[in-house]
Design a protein around this motif. Structure first.
Motif, PDB file in Angstrom:
ATOM      1  N   GLN A  94       0.762  -1.156  -0.068  1.00 25.62           N
ATOM      2  CA  GLN A  94       0.002   0.017  -0.034  1.00 25.62           C
ATOM      3  C   GLN A  94       0.734   1.306  -0.089  1.00 25.62           C
ATOM      4  N   ASN A  95       2.019   0.997   0.675  1.00 25.97           N
ATOM      5  CA  ASN A  95       3.067   2.211   0.842  1.00 25.97           C
ATOM      6  C   ASN A  95       3.688   2.631  -0.480  1.00 25.97           C
ATOM      7  N   LYS A  96       4.024   1.496  -1.242  1.00 26.11           N
ATOM      8  CA  LYS A  96       4.952   1.506  -2.420  1.00 26.11           C
ATOM      9  C   LYS A  96       3.802   2.027  -3.586  1.00 26.11           C
ATOM     10  N   LYS A  97       2.582   1.506  -3.649  1.00 25.94           N
ATOM     11  CA  LYS A  97       1.725   1.560  -4.654  1.00 25.94           C
ATOM     12  C   LYS A  97       2.242   0.872  -5.802  1.00 25.94           C
ATOM     13  N   ASP A  98       2.913  -0.224  -5.730  1.00 29.66           N
ATOM     14  CA  ASP A  98       3.200  -1.282  -6.710  1.00 29.66           C
ATOM     15  C   ASP A  98       2.357  -2.264  -6.699  1.00 29.66           C
ATOM     16  N   PHE A  99       1.665  -2.416  -7.731  1.00 26.36           N
ATOM     17  CA  PHE A  99       0.632  -3.397  -7.944  1.00 26.36           C
ATOM     18  C   PHE A  99       0.771  -4.454  -8.989  1.00 26.36           C
ATOM     19  N   HIS A 100       1.910  -4.279  -9.492  1.00 23.01           N
ATOM     20  CA  HIS A 100       2.147  -4.908 -11.026  1.00 23.01           C
ATOM     21  C   HIS A 100       1.844  -6.554 -10.940  1.00 23.01           C
ATOM     22  N   ILE A 136      -4.945  13.554  18.083  1.00 19.60           N
ATOM     23  CA  ILE A 136      -4.848  12.434  17.039  1.00 19.60           C
ATOM     24  C   ILE A 136      -3.611  11.692  17.254  1.00 19.60           C
ATOM     25  N   VAL A 137      -3.353  10.772  17.325  1.00 20.81           N
ATOM     26  CA  VAL A 137      -2.005  10.075  17.550  1.00 20.81           C
ATOM     27  C   VAL A 137      -2.087   8.985  16.289  1.00 20.81           C
ATOM     28  N   LYS A 138      -0.760   9.211  15.326  1.00 17.20           N
ATOM     29  CA  LYS A 138      -0.877   7.981  14.263  1.00 17.20           C
ATOM     30  C   LYS A 138       0.347   7.258  14.624  1.00 17.20           C
ATOM     31  N   TYR A 180      -0.888   5.718   5.150  1.00 17.41           N
ATOM     32  CA  TYR A 180      -1.076   4.918   3.869  1.00 17.41           C
ATOM     33  C   TYR A 180      -1.650   3.690   4.132  1.00 17.41           C
ATOM     34  N   VAL A 181      -1.865   3.122   5.224  1.00 17.68           N
ATOM     35  CA  VAL A 181      -2.777   2.078   5.387  1.00 17.68           C
ATOM     36  C   VAL A 181      -4.203   2.398   5.182  1.00 17.68           C
ATOM     37  N   SER A 182      -4.926   2.023   3.857  1.00 21.97           N
ATOM     38  CA  SER A 182      -6.167   2.298   3.584  1.00 21.97           C
ATOM     39  C   SER A 182      -7.281   2.403   4.427  1.00 21.97           C
ATOM     40  N   VAL A 183      -7.566   1.576   5.317  1.00 24.98           N
ATOM     41  CA  VAL A 183      -8.542   1.505   6.180  1.00 24.98           C
ATOM     42  C   VAL A 183      -8.312   2.319   7.352  1.00 24.98           C
ATOM     43  N   GLY A 184      -6.998   2.653   7.838  1.00 29.22           N
ATOM     44  CA  GLY A 184      -6.711   3.295   8.906  1.00 29.22           C
ATOM     45  C   GLY A 184      -7.208   5.025   8.314  1.00 29.22           C
ATOM     46  N   LYS A 185      -6.927   5.291   7.013  1.00 27.69           N
ATOM     47  CA  LYS A 185      -7.099   6.736   6.583  1.00 27.69           C
ATOM     48  C   LYS A 185      -8.703   6.750   6.739  1.00 27.69           C
TER      49      LYS A 185
END
Lengths: 341, 341
Positions: free
Chosen positions: A131-137, A222-224, A195-200
């Motif tokens: 999810q962080n890299k956004k490399d989905f090849h 807000i603590v991340k 970058y964790v989709s559900v966290g966002k």
């Protein structure tokens, strides 16, 4: 004894990343021509056979489903697996589980291994690193070759496939609203990095709820947290520096750790501090007092994912379009929150 | 689309059990000649190919390890898997996990599937049903065909292979002794039914400790639970009918449920009732007060199992004998027990 050459060994030998090898062998233009040719020559020399998904698809049905989850020591993912198992077994399929350990490389390696003839289709939740890299090849490759894929929970817009998600933002919105309705004025949020989709999405739900209630968003509340395993310190720091009367945790580990920190400091739950966690797992059910939670319906998500995948495999679903199924979360009020008066 | 015929389908078609089909196809004399011939004829007719482990062993190395665990929603087993992963990845192997769901048939099906070319060797913990039936033909078959196998935790004497276990009886003995040393006079035991090997050993450790301390074994203080998921009722019944000042639970689910039941009834932990659980998992670490436990070292057990298996696979260990590695448990004293004065 002759060993099978792996992607990892090629990567090591050629001093490039696993993703580079994987892409080069697929002749992807992401990789410079020279490197591509070098890697291809090396693979040929040592007789490396990349998986041939299309071939395996034509030739046989394995009646196996591959599931790749980011972590196994994580209650939510294991409940999803048990949901997948339930439906798969009923419909005559076996389930094979592999772990990405939140690593992009391991995700690629596992897909490579499973796709080369062991399974008919995938059910997956993306690793943090992917999810962080956004490399989905690797995912796109599988889809292009006709391997059915269903993503759940941690998904990505860029990947065109069937998906099962929960109403992360809306579920959080409802929970934070409940806290507001029971009189909480300063609600802290313990969440993951963006970058964790559900966290966002859950963070967004929190912000929307406060804004709609005309309350101020205070960044100090807000603590991340990057590393879920080590959340104690940042949570203790929140207690040390801020005043609040409620906490929303985007997973149950955060919520339970916060509850314990509050109890150690002598706060009464829920009289002094109300707490709600996302994910209704064993920690929440066994905490004392029992934790109010958003039920993520992991088993149900797994069941949906398996039904969608097997429908595709058995051509029950011949639809060319992809569906995103949104499972509705539910708010379970237990003992860590006040009642609406 | 042509589907692969499975063991399960043959069993259904012939109206016999999966074990019968599995044995008949191996020409086992356990199955009457007539049935055997019928099943073999059917399999031939429909072109069913039983796995040929020996063949796959000779022809290739998959660099994959198969792990079969009874349940995935069980913290101990998932920690073992993470230990296996750690060592396997370091030594260049992938890990494939399958679940038996405590079912004998699913264990047989999973072994059949994995052994037919997907993996080089197995790491397993037996399902409850397999332990109850004492039918180990699928394991013996794999071993006879040269497929390395390491059993962990739930093992059986009848199977000759490498094993990793914990000192179940001794660990329990030490824990019960600790309760006695801190002044507990009436110690209840919450355990599993006897056919679960580890439950039986832990029960034995409890009995030995009481006997060595000259204390009476009272059957009324021993609760044997069949279904771990539904332990609340029998535990409540124990509180309803008996008086005691300590509880030993053979797993953390039993111990945490007992703690909660005690707290609901107004008992102070550990002043009124001391509690120790076997298995140091997330429930114990997150309970309030924190649970004193026997640490089962799941990650370490997984690491040992993986080292043993890979040593066999890579012929580092050319020993013809099998080893049983006993991991020493340790007692972690937290807040649910009194201090030794």
């Amino acid at each position: 004894m002759r060993r099978k050459l792996t992607l990892k060994q090629i990567a090591k030998e050629m001093d490039v990343s696993i993703a580079t090898v994987s892409k080069a062998l697929r002749d992807s233009s992401d990789i410079g021509l020279e490197t591509r040719e070098k890697i291809q020559a090396f693979a040929k020399l040592y007789n490396y056979k990349p998986n041939n998904i299309a071939l395996s698809l034509k030739n046989r049905k394995t009646k196996n489903i591959g599931v790749i989850i980011p972590e196994i020591v994580h209650h939510f993912f294991t409940t999803v697996v048990s949901g997948v198992e339930k439906v798969a077994n009923k419909r005559g399929y076996n389930v094979i589980v592999c772990l990405s350990d939140e690593s992009f490389d391991k995700e690629v390696i596992n897909m490579e291994m499973l796709a080369s003839g062991s399974i008919d289709g995938f059910i997956m939740s993306l690793s943090k690193e992917t999810q962080n890299k956004k490399d989905f090849h690797h995912l796109k490759e599988a889809i292009n070759q006709g391997m059915p894929l269903v993503l759940f929970d941690r998904v990505a817009e860029e990947i065109y496939c069937d998906k099962v998600v929960i109403d992360d933002a809306q579920g959080t919105y409802r929970a934070v609203n409940y806290l507001i309705d029971t009189g909480c004025k300063r609600i802290a949020l313990i969440t993951t990095v963006d970058y964790v989709s559900v966290g966002k999405l859950r963070t967004q739900g929190y912000i929307n709820a406060l804004e709609d209630a005309g309350m101020k968003i205070e960044q100090n509340l807000i603590v991340k947290i990057e590393d879920t395993e080590n959340c104690e310190e940042p949570i203790a720091a929140l207690f040390e520096t801020q005043e609040f009367d409620a906490i929303f945790g985007v997973n149950e580990s955060f919520a339970v750790t916060a509850m314990r920190e509050a109890q150690i400091r002598g706060y009464k739950i829920p009289e002094d501090i109300s707490i709600i966690g996302f994910t209704d797992g064993i920690l929440s059910k066994n905490s004392f007092p029992r934790m109010s939670t958003i039920n993520q319906h992991g088993v149900e998500m797994g069941e949906h994912a398996a039904e969608m995948l097997i429908d595709k495999l058995e051509e029950v679903d011949e639809d060319e379009y992809y569906r995103t199924e949104v499972v509705k979360s539910s708010l379970t009020i237990r003992e860590s929150t006040k009642k609406i008066s």
